[in-house]
Design an enzyme around this catalytic site. Structure first.
Site, PDB file in Angstrom:
ATOM      1  N   LEU A  82       1.267  -1.499  -0.009  1.00 42.09           N
ATOM      2  CA  LEU A  82      -0.135  -0.235  -0.404  1.00 42.09           C
ATOM      3  C   LEU A  82       1.231   1.376   0.371  1.00 42.09           C
ATOM      4  O   LEU A  82       0.954   2.215  -1.113  1.00 42.09           O
ATOM      5  CB  LEU A  82      -0.629  -0.076   1.043  1.00 42.09           C
ATOM      6  N   GLU A 134       1.472   5.681   3.665  1.00 42.17           N
ATOM      7  CA  GLU A 134       1.870   6.900   3.319  1.00 42.17           C
ATOM      8  C   GLU A 134       3.228   7.222   3.631  1.00 42.17           C
ATOM      9  O   GLU A 134       3.728   7.839   4.406  1.00 42.17           O
ATOM     10  CB  GLU A 134       0.863   8.000   3.290  1.00 42.17           C
ATOM     11  N   TYR A 194       2.823   1.657  -4.000  1.00 43.46           N
ATOM     12  CA  TYR A 194       1.268   1.555  -4.798  1.00 43.46           C
ATOM     13  C   TYR A 194       1.381   2.884  -4.365  1.00 43.46           C
ATOM     14  O   TYR A 194       0.506   3.514  -5.796  1.00 43.46           O
ATOM     15  CB  TYR A 194       0.477   0.619  -3.975  1.00 43.46           C
ATOM     16  N   HIS A 195       0.840   3.058  -3.603  1.00 40.56           N
ATOM     17  CA  HIS A 195       0.081   4.330  -3.216  1.00 40.56           C
ATOM     18  C   HIS A 195       0.935   5.929  -3.518  1.00 40.56           C
ATOM     19  O   HIS A 195       0.794   6.686  -4.095  1.00 40.56           O
ATOM     20  CB  HIS A 195      -0.111   5.177  -1.842  1.00 40.56           C
ATOM     21  N   HIS A 196       2.276   6.088  -2.813  1.00 46.48           N
ATOM     22  CA  HIS A 196       3.086   6.893  -3.569  1.00 46.48           C
ATOM     23  C   HIS A 196       3.452   7.275  -5.198  1.00 46.48           C
ATOM     24  O   HIS A 196       2.716   8.460  -5.168  1.00 46.48           O
ATOM     25  CB  HIS A 196       4.153   6.943  -2.922  1.00 46.48           C
TER      26      HIS A 196
END
Length: 263
Positions: free
Chosen positions: A139, A263, A142-144
């Site tokens: 997560l 994050e 991938y999110h970044h």
């Protein structure tokens, strides 16, 4: 915006050249792929190289790093929030969704561009995780990567919905990086606060999906400019984030899994 709102402008906000910023982004947005390529290489190569090395004690630099992003996000949340509040109270919810003057309003034009650029240095979060040999979950990276690509891609076209996305993200990051700062500084932070941070992230994804759906519904109206391709990518990304953050919440707080930086 009305005169009372504009009277609170800072000189750097008023003088910021949003037209030049948009031209730069239109010419350079694809460089986000280069950033992401270097970042992805670091994620995998860095973890491999650190396996045989002792973890680094970077608590103080991490605290300063998180504090700088927290301050930036708090200020950005207040400035963009003031604009969104004005639009909501003066023109209504539909206008707040379809508005794309957010990118060139005297109050928010600087903060819109700063938000977009900030997604590149925010990749630095992962450097601390890798060098401190913490658990790096899918997560996180991938999110970044996807946020950087989509944010730069969206800013160049300045489509409807951007005001909501940026204002929400500034607000959530203000809370999240403040939490990370306290943790890195060694302060005691009650566990429920971590749950609040993740809950706010999940809420952000739900609202993001709603905004994308409304933009699609109103896209053919004169004052709701967007592109089906942009809406499609945005919807898929928000949906994937929603699923991943919900799974993270379940694993971390309901099933008793390990805490991890998201994050």
């Amino acid at each position: 915006m009305n005169e009372s709102a504009l009277s609170g402008l800072y000189d750097f906000e008023r003088r910021f050249d949003d037209r030049r910023a948009q031209e730069w982004m239109q010419a350079n947005w694809t460089k986000s792929f280069v950033f992401c390529g270097v970042y992805a290489t670091f994620v995998f190569v860095g973890q491999h190289l650190m396996r045989s090395r002792p973890k680094l004690n970077l608590r103080r630099p991490l605290a300063l790093w998180s504090l700088s992003l927290a301050v930036f996000s708090v200020i950005g949340a207040f400035r963009t929030g003031a604009y969104m509040f004005h639009i909501l109270t003066s023109s209504g919810f539909k206008e707040s969704v379809c508005d794309n003057n957010f990118y060139n309003s005297p109050l928010t034009k600087f903060w819109a561009f700063a938000f977009t650029l900030s997604k590149a240095p925010e990749l630095g979060d992962t450097v601390f995780i890798v060098l401190r040999k913490q658990r790096l979950i899918f997560l996180h990276w991938y999110h970044h990567i996807t946020v950087l690509l989509y944010t730069w891609y969206t800013y160049k076209d300045q489509v409807a919905g951007g005001g909501w996305f940026m204002c929400m993200n500034y607000s959530v990051h203000a809370l999240m990086y403040s939490y990370y700062t306290a943790r890195a500084a060694g302060l005691w932070v009650p566990r429920p606060l971590a749950m609040v941070v993740t809950t706010c992230q999940i809420l952000q994804m739900l609202i993001g999906l709603l905004i994308q759906g409304l933009v699609y519904h109103w896209i053919h109206e004169v004052h709701c400019p967007s592109q089906v391709e942009n809406i499609m990518w945005g919807f898929l990304l928000y949906l994937s984030y929603l699923v991943l953050f919900a799974l993270f919440f379940y694993d971390s707080y309901l099933r008793g899994g390990k805490r991890a930086k998201t994050e």
